[in-house]
Enzyme design. Structure first.
Site, PDB file in Angstrom:
ATOM      1  N   GLY A   1      -4.297 -30.142 -34.043  1.00  0.00           N
ATOM      2  CA  GLY A   1      -5.117 -29.083 -34.641  1.00  0.00           C
ATOM      3  C   GLY A   1      -5.928 -29.616 -35.801  1.00  0.00           C
ATOM      4  CG  ASN A   2      -9.444 -28.325 -36.760  1.00  0.00           C
ATOM      5  OD1 ASN A   2      -9.708 -27.346 -37.447  1.00  0.00           O
ATOM      6  ND2 ASN A   2      -9.734 -28.399 -35.464  1.00  0.00           N
TER       7      ASN A   2
END
Ligand code: CTP
Length: 417
Positions: free
Chosen positions: A218-219
């Site tokens: 993810g980020n």
């Protein structure tokens, strides 16, 4: 390129914190506004009108009747309060004394500022500052309650040492808080419907690429920027479709269609299905560049060092550019941590978008997860600096630039035809 700045009137009252209004005016300018200053007579005892005239480049108005000093010389201001009241986007009073709070609450119009207050339909923001006992007085609090009920925004004073030597509430809020409140209020006021007739497809949030049933790549994107753009576009008259990767935010108000996706592939499918409807696309999502070559079907066990085999995802922005119908504007974002403008320009060319909002995400004050943002609106021909501001303000500024870009492109098309 000249940018039309939004006019904001700063009312300065006679309090010891009046000098802080100078910094508020400066910060409003930095945030892209065009501040004009109105002073009460008492305020002139604390700060010279010339200071404000020099900073703003506009005449400072302080009286209903007499001639005022200022950058462009004196002028009778008998009906100026009406003009000022009708042409300003917001009235922000710094510092708001107990006296002006009472006048506003009761409709007393005995000087320029209090008369202008009655004559304006623009949102009003008050930043009170006074002695702590005055601040706590039932009369002041009752007046503030009346104003709040009327929709006035009060930027609550902080606590600390007051000029009178006492400690407590009543200290003017931080200058940056006051400026942020102006931006926030303006971003919520019905703007011009300059996006009427447009269908805006916005992407937001950070995609998640599964590694195994419990983990993902993810980020740090919160989705704030995209959600705020969606909301702002809707307020400006557009029909908005929001394709959102996971975000903790509530669905933005008024969005016509909200499509929730998780992976970049799901986002790609959702966007491509709706691309034909869009006249403007804003790719604010942080899309993962890689995904697992093969997603593990069972939870990966802890077994010493492990290498994950990744494969690139599709570049959705490039695909949009390639498959859009003629006339559809495509705006991307570029998150950079170094050589921001150079990398931004290269990315703009590579992606083929009409514009990129280039962000420096290396700082903690702006970018991911923050309520603030800063960047540059980059097109093949122009680079417009967007100084640090709230994401709500930034959304409006980006849409302003989009509207300008649309007009420039249409003129260009017209010329070539
Ligand atoms: N983008 C996209 N599809 C991807 C990656 C990014 O559509 N697979 C879009 C983003 O939504 C953004 C723009 O491309 O509007 C730029 O994203 P950014 O992460 O800055 O650029 P990358 O293409 O990922 O390039 P790099 O990571 O090398 O900087």
């Amino acid at each position: 390129m000249s940018v039309d700045r939004v006019k904001v009137t700063v009312g300065v009252c006679g309090g010891i914190a009046a000098y802080k209004a100078v910094e508020v005016v400066r910060q409003l300018q930095d945030a892209g506004f065009d501040p004009h200053v109105v002073m009460t007579r008492a305020a002139e005892e604390f700060v010279q009108p010339l200071t404000f005239a020099a900073i703003t480049g506009h005449k400072v108005i302080s009286s209903l009747w007499s001639e005022d000093a200022g950058a462009s010389g004196g002028e009778l201001s008998g009906i100026e309060h009406i003009n000022e009241a009708q042409t300003t986007a917001a009235l922000v009073v710094v510092p708001a004394t107990a006296d002006i709070v009472a006048k506003f609450a009761h409709g007393i119009a005995d000087d320029f500022l209090s008369t202008m207050y009655l004559a304006t339909t623009a949102p009003v923001i008050l930043a009170p500052a006074m002695n702590v006992v005055m601040w706590q007085h039932a009369a002041v609090q009752a007046n503030l309650a009346t104003l709040r009920e009327r929709g006035t925004t009060i930027v609550e004073p902080g606590s600390g040492y007051l000029a009178c030597g006492m400690v407590g509430g009543g200290r003017l809020a931080e200058e940056s808080q006051i400026v942020a409140a102006v931006g926030e209020v303006l971003s919520k006021t019905p703007a011009t419907k300059d996006l009427a007739g447009e269908t805006v497809l916005v992407t937001a949030g950070g995609t998640r690429e599964p590694i195994d049933p419990v983990r993902f790549i993810g980020n740090r994107s919160s989705g704030k920027m995209g959600y705020t753009i969606a909301e702002a576009a809707q307020r400006r008259g557009a029909r908005v479709i929001l394709v959102s990767a996971p975000s903790a935010l509530e669905a933005p108000a008024g969005v016509c269609e909200l499509v929730r996706v998780v992976t970049s592939e799901e986002m790609e499918t959702a966007v491509m299905q709706r691309l034909g409807e869009a006249s403007l696309v804003v790719m604010a999502a942080a899309v993962s560049d890689y995904r697992m070559a093969e997603v593990a079907t069972q939870k990966l066990k802890r077994e010493g060092p492990r290498t994950l085999k990744l494969e690139p995802t599709a570049d959705i922005l490039q695909e949009i550019v390639a498959r859009r119908r003629p006339g559809t504007l495509v705006i991307g974002f570029a998150a950079e941590t170094e050589d921001v403008l150079v990398n931004g320009r290269a990315k703009l060319k590579r992606k083929g978008a009409d514009a990129l909002v280039v962000n420096d995400v290396s700082g903690s004050e702006t970018g991911f997860d923050s309520d603030q943002n800063a960047g540059t609106f980059l097109t093949a021909e122009t680079a417009v600096a967007l100084p640090v501001m709230t994401k709500a303000q930034m959304a409006e500024r980006i849409l302003d630039e989009v509207v300008r870009l649309r007009a420039a492109r249409e003129q260009g098309i017209g010329l070539r035809a």
